[in-house]
Scaffold this motif. Structure first.
Motif, PDB file in Angstrom:
ATOM      1  N   HIS A  28      -0.873  -3.506  -2.970  1.00 47.86           N
ATOM      2  CA  HIS A  28      -2.260  -3.484  -2.487  1.00 47.86           C
ATOM      3  C   HIS A  28      -3.223  -2.750  -3.423  1.00 47.86           C
ATOM      4  N   ALA A  29      -4.502  -2.836  -3.069  1.00 45.22           N
ATOM      5  CA  ALA A  29      -5.582  -2.203  -3.827  1.00 45.22           C
ATOM      6  C   ALA A  29      -5.712  -0.727  -3.468  1.00 45.22           C
ATOM      7  N   LEU A  30      -6.458  -0.012  -4.276  1.00 49.12           N
ATOM      8  CA  LEU A  30      -6.751   1.400  -4.050  1.00 49.12           C
ATOM      9  C   LEU A  30      -7.494   1.592  -2.734  1.00 49.12           C
ATOM     10  N   GLY A  31      -7.012   2.529  -1.915  1.00 48.72           N
ATOM     11  CA  GLY A  31      -7.732   2.931  -0.709  1.00 48.72           C
ATOM     12  C   GLY A  31      -7.348   2.205   0.556  1.00 48.72           C
ATOM     13  N   VAL A  32      -6.639   1.089   0.444  1.00 44.58           N
ATOM     14  CA  VAL A  32      -6.198   0.374   1.648  1.00 44.58           C
ATOM     15  C   VAL A  32      -4.677   0.511   1.747  1.00 44.58           C
ATOM     16  N   HIS A  33      -3.996  -0.411   2.398  1.00 41.18           N
ATOM     17  CA  HIS A  33      -2.544  -0.304   2.505  1.00 41.18           C
ATOM     18  C   HIS A  33      -1.948  -1.685   2.708  1.00 41.18           C
ATOM     19  N   ALA A  34      -0.667  -1.742   3.046  1.00 43.13           N
ATOM     20  CA  ALA A  34       0.047  -3.017   3.077  1.00 43.13           C
ATOM     21  C   ALA A  34      -0.576  -4.033   4.027  1.00 43.13           C
ATOM     22  N   SER A  35      -1.289  -3.575   5.056  1.00 45.54           N
ATOM     23  CA  SER A  35      -1.917  -4.518   5.994  1.00 45.54           C
ATOM     24  C   SER A  35      -2.991  -5.370   5.333  1.00 45.54           C
ATOM     25  N   MET A  36      -3.436  -4.981   4.151  1.00 46.96           N
ATOM     26  CA  MET A  36      -4.363  -5.817   3.384  1.00 46.96           C
ATOM     27  C   MET A  36      -3.789  -7.214   3.155  1.00 46.96           C
ATOM     28  N   TRP A  37      -2.453  -7.310   3.183  1.00 44.95           N
ATOM     29  CA  TRP A  37      -1.780  -8.574   2.904  1.00 44.95           C
ATOM     30  C   TRP A  37      -1.450  -9.359   4.173  1.00 44.95           C
ATOM     31  N   ALA A 164     -16.618  -8.650  11.334  1.00 42.50           N
ATOM     32  CA  ALA A 164     -15.414  -8.053  11.929  1.00 42.50           C
ATOM     33  C   ALA A 164     -14.282  -7.990  10.910  1.00 42.50           C
ATOM     34  N   SER A 165     -14.180  -9.001  10.081  1.00 41.84           N
ATOM     35  CA  SER A 165     -13.144  -9.020   9.050  1.00 41.84           C
ATOM     36  C   SER A 165     -13.387  -7.927   8.016  1.00 41.84           C
ATOM     37  N   VAL A 166     -14.630  -7.764   7.607  1.00 42.42           N
ATOM     38  CA  VAL A 166     -14.976  -6.686   6.673  1.00 42.42           C
ATOM     39  C   VAL A 166     -14.709  -5.327   7.308  1.00 42.42           C
ATOM     40  N   ALA A 167     -15.002  -5.204   8.595  1.00 41.96           N
ATOM     41  CA  ALA A 167     -14.799  -3.929   9.291  1.00 41.96           C
ATOM     42  C   ALA A 167     -13.336  -3.514   9.310  1.00 41.96           C
ATOM     43  N   ARG A 168     -12.425  -4.468   9.352  1.00 42.24           N
ATOM     44  CA  ARG A 168     -10.990  -4.130   9.333  1.00 42.24           C
ATOM     45  C   ARG A 168     -10.604  -3.475   8.018  1.00 42.24           C
ATOM     46  N   ILE A 169     -11.117  -4.015   6.917  1.00 39.01           N
ATOM     47  CA  ILE A 169     -10.836  -3.403   5.618  1.00 39.01           C
ATOM     48  C   ILE A 169     -11.548  -2.058   5.504  1.00 39.01           C
ATOM     49  N   TRP A 243      -8.169 -11.699   0.943  1.00 37.27           N
ATOM     50  CA  TRP A 243      -8.684 -11.486   2.296  1.00 37.27           C
ATOM     51  C   TRP A 243      -9.862 -12.405   2.594  1.00 37.27           C
ATOM     52  N   ALA A 244     -10.716 -12.606   1.600  1.00 40.94           N
ATOM     53  CA  ALA A 244     -11.945 -13.372   1.820  1.00 40.94           C
ATOM     54  C   ALA A 244     -11.699 -14.874   1.877  1.00 40.94           C
ATOM     55  N   VAL A 245     -10.794 -15.370   1.030  1.00 38.15           N
ATOM     56  CA  VAL A 245     -10.496 -16.814   1.015  1.00 38.15           C
ATOM     57  C   VAL A 245      -8.974 -16.994   1.079  1.00 38.15           C
ATOM     58  N   PRO A 246      -8.360 -16.599   2.188  1.00 40.58           N
ATOM     59  CA  PRO A 246      -6.892 -16.585   2.241  1.00 40.58           C
ATOM     60  C   PRO A 246      -6.260 -17.960   2.066  1.00 40.58           C
ATOM     61  N   ALA A 247      -6.876 -19.010   2.618  1.00 39.80           N
ATOM     62  CA  ALA A 247      -6.265 -20.338   2.490  1.00 39.80           C
ATOM     63  C   ALA A 247      -6.186 -20.759   1.028  1.00 39.80           C
ATOM     64  N   GLU A 248      -7.286 -20.570   0.294  1.00 41.16           N
ATOM     65  CA  GLU A 248      -7.304 -20.943  -1.121  1.00 41.16           C
ATOM     66  C   GLU A 248      -6.368 -20.047  -1.930  1.00 41.16           C
ATOM     67  N   PHE A 249      -6.394 -18.763  -1.636  1.00 37.41           N
ATOM     68  CA  PHE A 249      -5.505 -17.824  -2.323  1.00 37.41           C
ATOM     69  C   PHE A 249      -4.049 -18.201  -2.081  1.00 37.41           C
TER      70      PHE A 249
END
Length: 259
Positions: A28-37, A164-169, A243-249
């Motif tokens: 994961h990225a700096l400042g977040v955790h595994a739930s980012m995935w 709401a999605s941004v708020a989770r991060i 997180w922003a475009v999960p289907a494409e990612f």
């Protein structure tokens, strides 16, 4: 949730999927955790064995008190792989996690099957900027940084459409240990992996974001060009493309991992 002691740090990780399936490690990225995935774990648990560690000082992994480096974070990942009995895995890292993935692939190529580097660089900005961020966290904690970081991590249109999605991060970032965050800021500040890129031998996919100002797409594209045979994919997202475009990612990474 699985966790174990590695040196002076208590490391936490999540693991999903069939133990016999091909393993993939998500960093994961700096400042977040595994739930980012979470969008990737949900999509991939039926195909791969998905392993997502919390970096030390993030999520449920403890702050060790020792200086943190990209090498140390990579050694933590190796310890997690050993803990679950995985000898070799594909590795996908975003931002700080991408730097850790580069170090792993360069210094322990026998452990890395395929490499996915997302919204990441071999060197992240100036030492002075990172020192100022570390000092800011020491003075005031993480709260003042949350809004500016969300503005860099997500494009304006996404923030307006998916609050709401941004708020989770944002919550993940707000709940990060200030000491753990500052320690990993030091690791990112000191990362200088450019000389490692031409020596990478794994099949590699590099993902950039059109709207990413933290790791601009031109710089991410240059990183891909420095890795022999690497493929480059650019998504309609800012920094947290997964997180922003999960289907494409997910489609891009799954196609690459499937060979």
């Amino acid at each position: 949730m699985p966790e174990f002691q590695h040196g002076k740090a208590r490391l936490h990780y999540t693991i999903d999927g069939d133990p016999k399936a091909p393993p993939i490690v998500l960093l994961h990225a700096l400042g977040v955790h595994a739930s980012m995935w979470a969008p990737q774990v949900a999509a991939w648990r039926d195909t791969w064995r998905v392993l997502a560690p919390d970096a030390r000082g993030h999520g449920r992994s403890a702050v060790s008190g020792a200086p943190v480096s990209i090498e140390l974070l990579a050694q933590d990942v190796l310890a997690v792989l050993d803990e679950v009995g995985v000898a070799r895995a594909s590795v996908c890292g975003l931002s700080m996690g991408g730097a850790v993935a580069i170090w792993l692939a360069r210094h322990h190529p026998e452990r890395v099957e395929r490499l996915v580097l997302c919204n990441t660089l071999a060197k992240f900005g100036s030492r002075a900027a990172w020192d100022e961020r570390i000092a800011s966290v020491a003075r005031a904690g993480l709260a003042p940084l949350v809004e500016p970081i969300m503005a860099r991590w997500f494009a304006p249109a996404y923030r307006a459409a998916q609050p709401a999605s941004v708020a989770r991060i944002a919550q993940m970032l707000a709940e990060c240990s200030p000491a753990g965050y500052a320690a990993c800021c030091g690791a990112v500040r000191d990362a200088d992996l450019g000389a490692d890129l031409p020596a990478l031998g794994q099949p590699t996919l590099v993902i950039g974001g059109i709207h990413d100002t933290s790791t601009p797409p031109a710089e991410v594209r240059a990183l891909a060009q420095a890795i022999p045979g690497a493929r480059y994919c650019e998504l309609d997202a800012a920094h947290l493309s997964n997180w922003a475009v999960p289907a494409e990612f997910n489609r891009a990474v799954a196609a690459f991992l499937s060979g």
